[in-house]
Design a protein around this motif. Sequence first.
Motif, PDB file in Angstrom:
ATOM      1  N   ALA A 240       0.821  -1.208   0.000  1.00 56.67           N
ATOM      2  CA  ALA A 240       0.000   0.000   0.000  1.00 56.67           C
ATOM      3  C   ALA A 240       0.857   1.262   0.000  1.00 56.67           C
ATOM      4  N   LEU A 241       2.128   1.126   0.336  1.00 55.13           N
ATOM      5  CA  LEU A 241       3.025   2.282   0.398  1.00 55.13           C
ATOM      6  C   LEU A 241       3.751   2.537  -0.913  1.00 55.13           C
ATOM      7  N   ARG A 242       3.691   1.575  -1.831  1.00 56.33           N
ATOM      8  CA  ARG A 242       4.479   1.700  -3.065  1.00 56.33           C
ATOM      9  C   ARG A 242       4.084   2.913  -3.895  1.00 56.33           C
ATOM     10  N   ALA A 243       2.804   3.271  -3.849  1.00 58.42           N
ATOM     11  CA  ALA A 243       2.337   4.378  -4.690  1.00 58.42           C
ATOM     12  C   ALA A 243       2.630   5.744  -4.076  1.00 58.42           C
ATOM     13  N   LEU A 244       3.062   5.765  -2.833  1.00 58.67           N
ATOM     14  CA  LEU A 244       3.339   7.044  -2.175  1.00 58.67           C
ATOM     15  C   LEU A 244       4.645   7.654  -2.687  1.00 58.67           C
TER      16      LEU A 244
ATOM     17  N   ASP B  96       7.999  10.214  -2.097  1.00 57.13           N
ATOM     18  CA  ASP B  96       8.926  10.307  -0.965  1.00 57.13           C
ATOM     19  C   ASP B  96       8.412  11.257   0.112  1.00 57.13           C
ATOM     20  N   ASP B  97       7.877  12.424  -0.307  1.00 53.96           N
ATOM     21  CA  ASP B  97       7.394  13.402   0.669  1.00 53.96           C
ATOM     22  C   ASP B  97       6.230  12.848   1.469  1.00 53.96           C
ATOM     23  N   ASP B  98       5.322  12.152   0.771  1.00 48.57           N
ATOM     24  CA  ASP B  98       4.172  11.576   1.470  1.00 48.57           C
ATOM     25  C   ASP B  98       4.612  10.486   2.442  1.00 48.57           C
ATOM     26  N   LEU B  99       5.608   9.702   2.042  1.00 48.51           N
ATOM     27  CA  LEU B  99       6.098   8.638   2.921  1.00 48.51           C
ATOM     28  C   LEU B  99       6.720   9.227   4.189  1.00 48.51           C
ATOM     29  N   LEU B 100       7.511  10.302   4.011  1.00 49.84           N
ATOM     30  CA  LEU B 100       8.099  10.958   5.181  1.00 49.84           C
ATOM     31  C   LEU B 100       7.017  11.563   6.066  1.00 49.84           C
TER      32      LEU B 100
END
Length: 480
Positions: free
Chosen positions: A26-30, A32-36
Amino acid sequence: MTYPAPLEHLTALVAALERVPLDATALRALGDDDLLAITQLGAQAHRLLDARTALFAGELARRSRPELAHDGLAQRSGHRTVEELVRVTTGESRRDAVAAVNTGRMLVAPDTSAGREAGSDDLPMVAPYLTAALQAVRTGSISIGALDVIRAVFDGIDESVAPDALRSAVARVVEAAAHLDVDRLLRLARHAREELDTAALVDRERAQRDARSFRLWTLPDGMTRATWMLDPESAAQVRELVERATSPKRRGVHFVETVGAGDDADAAKASRIAEDERTPEQYASDALVHLLAAGADADSSMILGTGAPQVRVLVTAADLARGEGSGSIEPATGSPEGTVVALPTVHRLLCGGVQTPILIGSTGQPLDVGRSQRLFTARQRVALAARDGGCRWPGCERPPSGCEAHHINEWERDRGRTDVDVGILLCRHHHLLLHDHGWRITRVGPSPEYELVPPATVDPQQRPRPMLSRGREWQRALAG
């Protein structure tokens, strides 16, 4: 702050978290900024939830307070202490359970701003200087681990510290805590306390020196394990020697261009380093064994370079001039900060022959990084040994080999010269005592006679005590 129906709220929170997929895909589409951003939100949610868990632990502590004995909640639940109850209930480590209980006790303590009376909730009042830290925990700015560090470091601080200065210092630490991990926060908090409570530095240094030890154990397989506890000053000297010994190995091979015959030695040394299979740890072990076995007659340049370990002592010129404040031993490799030392320790270190003072001016620029004539030379040490016969403190029998050369006139404060007539041998114990407790030495008469003047706390009249030489030949020469 009150929580209406906390059980329902937390039940809803747990249900909401369960709906968040625990799936890496579910995180693959995020981006870099959204992941941080989502990582930071998760950390804040974790801090907020920990704060509430600590609050619950605090109420458990209130209901398990010692005076309730077997009627307390912890013991009624089959647990000896509330920390054990929290550990078993949460499944966390004992350290985390203790931190939760410590924080919880403060979170449920009486709030004087709400008009409650001290002790009305059967828990002690929170120290006023911790108010900012508690508020930061409630808002999720810092973790309960950070609060526990701040509480432990500033606990029991000297009452002579002004309350406003203490609150201001803790507030600065709390502000920095929002951007620091707990380990770095611990170092920052310790330095902040040491800057506030400089009077306690002397006691701390004495306690650390008293705790020094060296022990050997023979293991079942025939190897021997050594445990060496060193005070910061001694550790700085040993560390510098170890780093000097292991630096060729840690830096890797140095390629040397051989332009002439004079470079053959460098090329041979680089070749030896490349072919040596010892690890840096083995290098260090061999170096220390070599030094112990060979002693003063060893050619230490073969493995350590020449000279005694150079420990650098940093101090502001203003602190040194007014006789207040503190200094520090320069940070070692792998250590982000130096060790704060009391000003009397700085004066004592400046007397020695293995330390380099670094004076920092008001502009932040180094004013003085030591001068070679500050140190007593080997020939002067021989002369001092012949004249004094060892430590000249009344009643001390330490030989010259166990002594340090003390400048009677402080090198920087009094602009003292490094001459034999203004130097005197003192053992480490009495050198420490002199600098830490305000003793001083004066020279009397044309001949090299010296007197020890005690501080007023020891003798209100400060009557001088003769410091007699134990050098037999020297005494005979003076007698004619």
